[in-house]
Scaffold this motif. Structure first.
Motif, PDB file in Angstrom:
ATOM      1  N   THR A 456      36.169  27.504  20.866  1.00 25.55           N
ATOM      2  CA  THR A 456      35.724  26.881  19.630  1.00 25.55           C
ATOM      3  C   THR A 456      34.782  27.871  18.944  1.00 25.55           C
ATOM      4  O   THR A 456      33.906  28.426  19.589  1.00 25.55           O
ATOM      5  CB  THR A 456      34.978  25.565  19.898  1.00 25.55           C
ATOM      6  N   PRO A 457      35.008  28.061  17.662  1.00 16.81           N
ATOM      7  CA  PRO A 457      34.168  29.042  16.970  1.00 16.81           C
ATOM      8  C   PRO A 457      32.686  28.679  17.102  1.00 16.81           C
ATOM      9  O   PRO A 457      32.325  27.501  17.093  1.00 16.81           O
ATOM     10  CB  PRO A 457      34.610  28.946  15.515  1.00 16.81           C
ATOM     11  N   VAL A 458      31.855  29.678  17.216  1.00 21.86           N
ATOM     12  CA  VAL A 458      30.418  29.453  17.349  1.00 21.86           C
ATOM     13  C   VAL A 458      29.866  28.973  16.001  1.00 21.86           C
ATOM     14  O   VAL A 458      30.159  29.569  14.972  1.00 21.86           O
ATOM     15  CB  VAL A 458      29.713  30.764  17.750  1.00 21.86           C
ATOM     16  N   LYS A 459      29.122  27.879  16.046  1.00 18.71           N
ATOM     17  CA  LYS A 459      28.454  27.414  14.808  1.00 18.71           C
ATOM     18  C   LYS A 459      27.116  28.127  14.690  1.00 18.71           C
ATOM     19  O   LYS A 459      26.327  28.132  15.642  1.00 18.71           O
ATOM     20  CB  LYS A 459      28.180  25.911  14.888  1.00 18.71           C
ATOM     21  N   THR A 460      26.875  28.710  13.553  1.00 17.60           N
ATOM     22  CA  THR A 460      25.653  29.493  13.390  1.00 17.60           C
ATOM     23  C   THR A 460      24.750  28.860  12.334  1.00 17.60           C
ATOM     24  O   THR A 460      25.226  28.476  11.270  1.00 17.60           O
ATOM     25  CB  THR A 460      26.020  30.931  12.981  1.00 17.60           C
ATOM     26  N   VAL A 461      23.489  28.719  12.660  1.00 19.90           N
ATOM     27  CA  VAL A 461      22.529  28.212  11.683  1.00 19.90           C
ATOM     28  C   VAL A 461      21.350  29.173  11.594  1.00 19.90           C
ATOM     29  O   VAL A 461      21.046  29.875  12.552  1.00 19.90           O
ATOM     30  CB  VAL A 461      21.983  26.810  12.061  1.00 19.90           C
ATOM     31  N   ILE A 565      19.692  31.716  21.005  1.00 19.41           N
ATOM     32  CA  ILE A 565      18.665  31.817  19.983  1.00 19.41           C
ATOM     33  C   ILE A 565      18.419  33.308  19.772  1.00 19.41           C
ATOM     34  O   ILE A 565      18.177  34.031  20.740  1.00 19.41           O
ATOM     35  CB  ILE A 565      17.318  31.200  20.455  1.00 19.41           C
ATOM     36  N   ILE A 566      18.487  33.754  18.548  1.00 23.99           N
ATOM     37  CA  ILE A 566      18.154  35.159  18.269  1.00 23.99           C
ATOM     38  C   ILE A 566      16.898  35.181  17.407  1.00 23.99           C
ATOM     39  O   ILE A 566      16.899  34.690  16.277  1.00 23.99           O
ATOM     40  CB  ILE A 566      19.299  35.902  17.564  1.00 23.99           C
ATOM     41  N   CYS A 593      24.699  29.172  17.656  1.00 22.92           N
ATOM     42  CA  CYS A 593      23.822  30.334  17.581  1.00 22.92           C
ATOM     43  C   CYS A 593      22.750  30.018  16.543  1.00 22.92           C
ATOM     44  O   CYS A 593      23.058  29.647  15.411  1.00 22.92           O
ATOM     45  CB  CYS A 593      24.628  31.561  17.153  1.00 22.92           C
ATOM     46  N   VAL A 594      21.498  30.113  16.953  1.00 28.80           N
ATOM     47  CA  VAL A 594      20.392  29.822  16.046  1.00 28.80           C
ATOM     48  C   VAL A 594      19.710  31.140  15.670  1.00 28.80           C
ATOM     49  O   VAL A 594      19.223  31.861  16.538  1.00 28.80           O
ATOM     50  CB  VAL A 594      19.367  28.876  16.709  1.00 28.80           C
ATOM     51  N   LEU A 595      19.732  31.443  14.390  1.00 30.47           N
ATOM     52  CA  LEU A 595      19.069  32.658  13.917  1.00 30.47           C
ATOM     53  C   LEU A 595      17.655  32.265  13.500  1.00 30.47           C
ATOM     54  O   LEU A 595      17.443  31.650  12.453  1.00 30.47           O
ATOM     55  CB  LEU A 595      19.845  33.253  12.737  1.00 30.47           C
ATOM     56  N   LEU A 596      16.714  32.572  14.356  1.00 29.18           N
ATOM     57  CA  LEU A 596      15.337  32.121  14.155  1.00 29.18           C
ATOM     58  C   LEU A 596      14.568  33.206  13.403  1.00 29.18           C
ATOM     59  O   LEU A 596      13.990  34.101  14.007  1.00 29.18           O
ATOM     60  CB  LEU A 596      14.717  31.866  15.533  1.00 29.18           C
ATOM     61  N   TYR A 597      14.587  33.079  12.078  1.00 26.88           N
ATOM     62  CA  TYR A 597      14.028  34.179  11.284  1.00 26.88           C
ATOM     63  C   TYR A 597      12.580  33.928  10.910  1.00 26.88           C
ATOM     64  O   TYR A 597      12.071  32.818  10.987  1.00 26.88           O
ATOM     65  CB  TYR A 597      14.868  34.409  10.032  1.00 26.88           C
ATOM     66  N   HIS A 598      11.959  34.994  10.476  1.00 29.21           N
ATOM     67  CA  HIS A 598      10.574  34.923  10.057  1.00 29.21           C
ATOM     68  C   HIS A 598      10.508  35.021   8.536  1.00 29.21           C
ATOM     69  O   HIS A 598      10.788  36.073   7.975  1.00 29.21           O
ATOM     70  CB  HIS A 598       9.791  36.072  10.704  1.00 29.21           C
ATOM     71  N   LEU A 609      22.239  37.230   6.733  1.00 25.38           N
ATOM     72  CA  LEU A 609      22.275  36.039   7.569  1.00 25.38           C
ATOM     73  C   LEU A 609      23.349  35.071   7.061  1.00 25.38           C
ATOM     74  O   LEU A 609      23.996  34.381   7.846  1.00 25.38           O
ATOM     75  CB  LEU A 609      20.900  35.369   7.639  1.00 25.38           C
ATOM     76  N   ALA A 610      23.531  35.053   5.732  1.00 23.79           N
ATOM     77  CA  ALA A 610      24.565  34.179   5.172  1.00 23.79           C
ATOM     78  C   ALA A 610      25.941  34.598   5.693  1.00 23.79           C
ATOM     79  O   ALA A 610      26.768  33.746   6.033  1.00 23.79           O
ATOM     80  CB  ALA A 610      24.529  34.223   3.651  1.00 23.79           C
ATOM     81  N   VAL A 611      26.183  35.886   5.795  1.00 22.11           N
ATOM     82  CA  VAL A 611      27.469  36.364   6.312  1.00 22.11           C
ATOM     83  C   VAL A 611      27.666  35.840   7.738  1.00 22.11           C
ATOM     84  O   VAL A 611      28.752  35.364   8.096  1.00 22.11           O
ATOM     85  CB  VAL A 611      27.529  37.913   6.322  1.00 22.11           C
ATOM     86  N   MET A 612      26.621  35.889   8.528  1.00 27.77           N
ATOM     87  CA  MET A 612      26.719  35.422   9.913  1.00 27.77           C
ATOM     88  C   MET A 612      27.029  33.930   9.972  1.00 27.77           C
ATOM     89  O   MET A 612      27.751  33.474  10.850  1.00 27.77           O
ATOM     90  CB  MET A 612      25.416  35.699  10.679  1.00 27.77           C
ATOM     91  N   ARG A 613      26.443  33.171   9.050  1.00 26.89           N
ATOM     92  CA  ARG A 613      26.694  31.724   9.064  1.00 26.89           C
ATOM     93  C   ARG A 613      28.116  31.425   8.650  1.00 26.89           C
ATOM     94  O   ARG A 613      28.738  30.507   9.132  1.00 26.89           O
ATOM     95  CB  ARG A 613      25.725  31.027   8.110  1.00 26.89           C
ATOM     96  N   GLU A 614      28.620  32.231   7.721  1.00 29.13           N
ATOM     97  CA  GLU A 614      29.912  31.912   7.123  1.00 29.13           C
ATOM     98  C   GLU A 614      31.108  32.300   7.964  1.00 29.13           C
ATOM     99  O   GLU A 614      32.161  31.696   7.850  1.00 29.13           O
ATOM    100  CB  GLU A 614      30.038  32.606   5.756  1.00 29.13           C
TER     101      GLU A 614
END
Ligand code: ADP
Ligand code: MG
Length: 693
Positions: A456-461, A565-566, A593-598, A609-614
């Motif tokens: 199943t494709p990884v859901k990224t937020v 978590i990245i 996958c959770v992109l935990l940005y600052h 990051l949008a590319v990664m989510r899409e």
């Protein structure tokens, strides 16, 4: 008289000190000076009346001094007033000598060049280049003035003078730097001549299209960039041709070892794996060395393909070596291979740089006498003191981490026995097609373009780090359901030691926050045995959460891990994020996958990051990465054959790659005599080194 390929020290006025500075610019021969192209140009071909000056524009101005005073403002400055009949303008010097004030005597004629800026007296020139004129008819420049890339202690006029000498030399002896692209091909590919191009770029006429030159799209620039790319392409093709003249083992097809191996796997191969295996199979039965790059997105199942190829070598009574760029990854391959091969009665050996003493000696002995049939390891496999009994197949995983040289070094390992091993190179970096052609012109390409079923494709937020608490809850829920999670620490610090310290701190914080779960840590400074123990514990499910630095980027495979978590993903390139994210989504469970940005994010980071989510599609990500970062970054700077370009820029000159391919084919067919000199001109000694291996 000196020749153009002679050392620059043969030029008038070039001693050892200057030669050393020039060497910093990679200028060693007189010809190198000719290929040292300007960064930009200044227009000093006409004098601008003061009334026509515009703030922000560079101009040459000429006029008469009306006053020169030392002004006590916020900072002391020398202010020189100049008039030319159309108006008055000021020159301002914050650093000046008393003699300078005297020089600007009332009535003296001055010609100066610089950028006009709005100042307290109207338009002012800060520290312009200037000279006092004795001759009122002193000529202005006839061509645009080139500004060259330079180095400390080497001023533009000096460098310009040297290049002028080289140009004069070239003019007098054009045959010393011959045209190497024959006329019919130049016509076909619409390329101006070499001499014409060089002269134009060093001395453009006053009406030259500056915009086009600034973008690097002028035909003269295009011509030189194309010639350079052509030389690199030809060199790679030559390596390939040389290797393919050697003889390689003819390995048996469809062996019973392979059948037994497949029967033991808990899954069936995908169509794409089958297709790539048949491509490999066709190569290795032929007796000509295979040179094949297998490109397959993260998780596409490249390891099994490698294992199948290794079995074919073993069935032919040859050894197979598999090399990976990191201990962690090599170690994991070693485990997989042992697990798969030992039941088949195949001996798998392990060799890394960290292997010492008697174990190392024993392993080397087993490799040398053929007891070790499959050898898995790191760069250590290349080392001088490692001798193979009968190396028939060299597999290199995650190729983008290695350069051409290393690839060639492994090939040498088979030489002693008079055979050239087949080479199988595997990469998860989905290299855009055009780049692949240029970077891997010496390799055939196979693509595993299908993931195993049931993924199943990884859901990224993307989540701001203010919401760290929620993210920790998320880990708690996942682990409570029996899943596992990764927490990846990315840090700016250059020092690995600091990175590891920070990862330790994160681990401690997570241990406190999640007392009911087992938390482990891996980072680059741990001993490999320690790392292996932790990884094994994580794989066995004894650890719920694994805190890691980006060491886990490549290849680590734990299907039960479904959450990653990245931290500070904005610091990583897209390709690296994609690699990291590929550690989850390996099983049937839905992964996140959770992109935990600052915050705040720059526009650029937001876009990435949008590319990664899409998308989860490695090829789309690679295309985007290329667009955002340029090819040097995408392929890694170690890609020999791509770094060290003097003129070409793979990003800017992308559209030249197709013509380069066609041109190299045409040149090989029509003017093979030009090939060697072209390679030598652009790759110099590097070409020699390729040539020998
Ligand atoms: P990568 O291409 O990233 O190196 P791996 O070779 O590590 O991928 O494979 C990823 C996972 O997929 C492994 O657990 C492997 O056993 C599994 N796998 C490989 N091929 C298949 C397949 N055809 N069907 C199901 N699972 C597969
Ligand atoms: Mg892999």
């Amino acid at each position: 008289m000196t020749r153009l390929e002679a050392s620059i020290t043969e030029l008038a006025g070039v001693g050892p000190a200057l030669a050393e500075k020039l060497a910093r610019l990679n200028i060693v021969s007189i010809a190198d000076l000719l290929f040292h192209l300007p960064l930009r140009y200044q227009d000093r071909t006409h004098i601008t009346p003061i009334a026509a000056l515009r703030s922000g524009l560079e101009s040459v101005v000429e006029g008469e001094v009306t006053a020169a005073d030392v002004i006590k403002g916020k900072r002391l400055s020398l202010l020189v007033r100049i008039k030319d009949g159309s108006g008055i303008v000021s020159l301002r010097f914050f650093h000046f000598a008393p003699a300078q004030q005297k020089q600007f005597a009332r009535g003296a004629r001055v010609r100066f060049f610089g950028e006009a800026r709005a100042g307290s007296t109207g338009l002012e020139f800060y520290h312009p280049e200037y000279r006092l004129l004795n001759d009122p008819d002193a000529p202005v420049e006839e061509t645009l003035t080139p500004i060259y890339p330079t180095t400390e202690g080497l001023a533009q006029p000096r460098l310009r003078g040297l290049i002028l000498q080289a140009l004069q030399r070239f003019e007098a002896h054009p045959d010393e730097l011959p045209e190497l692209i024959p006329e019919p091909l130049r016509v076909r590919f619409r390329l101006p001549g070499l001499d014409e191009s060089l002269r134009f770029l060093h001395q453009p006429p006053p009406d030259a299209p500056l915009d086009m030159l600034a973008d690097g799209h002028h035909p003269a620039q295009r011509r030189l960039a194309l010639e350079e790319l052509l030389a690199h392409q030809l060199s790679l093709r030559q390596i390939r041709e040389r290797i393919r003249e050697d003889s390689a083992p003819q390995l048996p097809a469809g062996t019973s070892l392979q059948t037994r191996f497949l029967a033991g796997l808990p899954f069936a191969l995908t169509g794409a794996q089958h297709r790539v295996l048949s491509e490999i199979g066709r190569d290795v039965v032929s007796g000509v060395p295979m040179l094949r790059l297998v490109q397959g997105d993260v998780g596409s199942g490249k390891t099994v393909v490698a294992a199948m190829a290794a079995l074919q070598a073993i069935a032919g009574d040859y050894q197979a070596a598999m090399m990976a760029p990191t201990e962690l990854l090599a170690e994991q391959h070693f485990r997989s291979f042992k697990h798969w091969f030992e039941p088949l009665g195949i001996d798998v050996a392990w060799l890394s740089g960290k292997l010492k003493g008697k174990t190392r000696l024993d392993t080397k002995a087993a490799i040398a006498d053929g007891r070790a049939q499959v050898i898995v390891g790191t760069h250590a496999l290349f080392q001088q003191d490692v001798h193979f009994h009968r190396l028939g197949l060299a597999i290199i995983d995650e190729q983008h981490r290695f350069g051409v040289h290393q690839r060639l070094a492994l090939r040498e390992k088979g030489e002693s026995a008079g055979i050239t091993p087949h080479q199988l190179i595997m990469t998860a970096t989905p290299i855009p097609r055009t780049l692949a052609m240029s970077a891997y012109a010496d390799l055939d390409l196979s693509v595993i373009d299908e993931l195993p079923p049931g993924r199943t494709p990884v859901k990224t937020v993307a989540v701001a780090d203010e919401r760290r608490g929620e993210v920790i809850e998320r880990i708690r829920n996942a682990c409570r359901d029996g899943r596992q999670a990764y927490w990846v620490c990315t840090l700016i610090e250059e020092s690995e030691a600091l990175q590891c310290q920070a990862a330790e701190a994160t681990r401690d914080a997570l241990v406190m926050a999640l007392p009911e779960f087992q938390v482990g840590l891996v980072h680059g400074r741990m001993k490999s045995a320690e790392k292996a123990t932790i990884m094994a514990a994580f794989k066995a499910g004894e650890l719920d959460l694994l805190v890691a630095t980006t060491v886990i980027e490549v290849g680590v495979d734990v299907p039960n891990a479904s959450l990653m978590i990245i931290e500070n993903p904005e610091r990583l390139g897209l390709a690296q994020l994609h690699q990291l994210r590929g550690r989850v989504g390996r099983g049937r469970i839905e992964s996140f996958c959770v992109l935990l940005y600052h915050p705040p994010l720059s526009e650029h980071s937001r876009e990435r990051l949008a590319v990664m989510r899409e998308t989860n599609d490695g090829f789309r990500i690679a295309e985007k990465d290329l667009e955002l970062r340029g090819p040097g970054e995408v392929l890694g700077t170690r890609q020999t054959g791509l770094v060290g370009m003097k003129i070409a820029d793979l990003e800017r000159d992308r559209n030249l790659l197709e013509p380069v391919k066609a041109l190299s084919t045409a040149l090989l067919a029509q003017s093979p005599a030009c090939v060697e000199p072209l390679i030598r001109r652009w790759l110099g000694d590097k070409a020699n080194r390729y040539g020998q291996v």
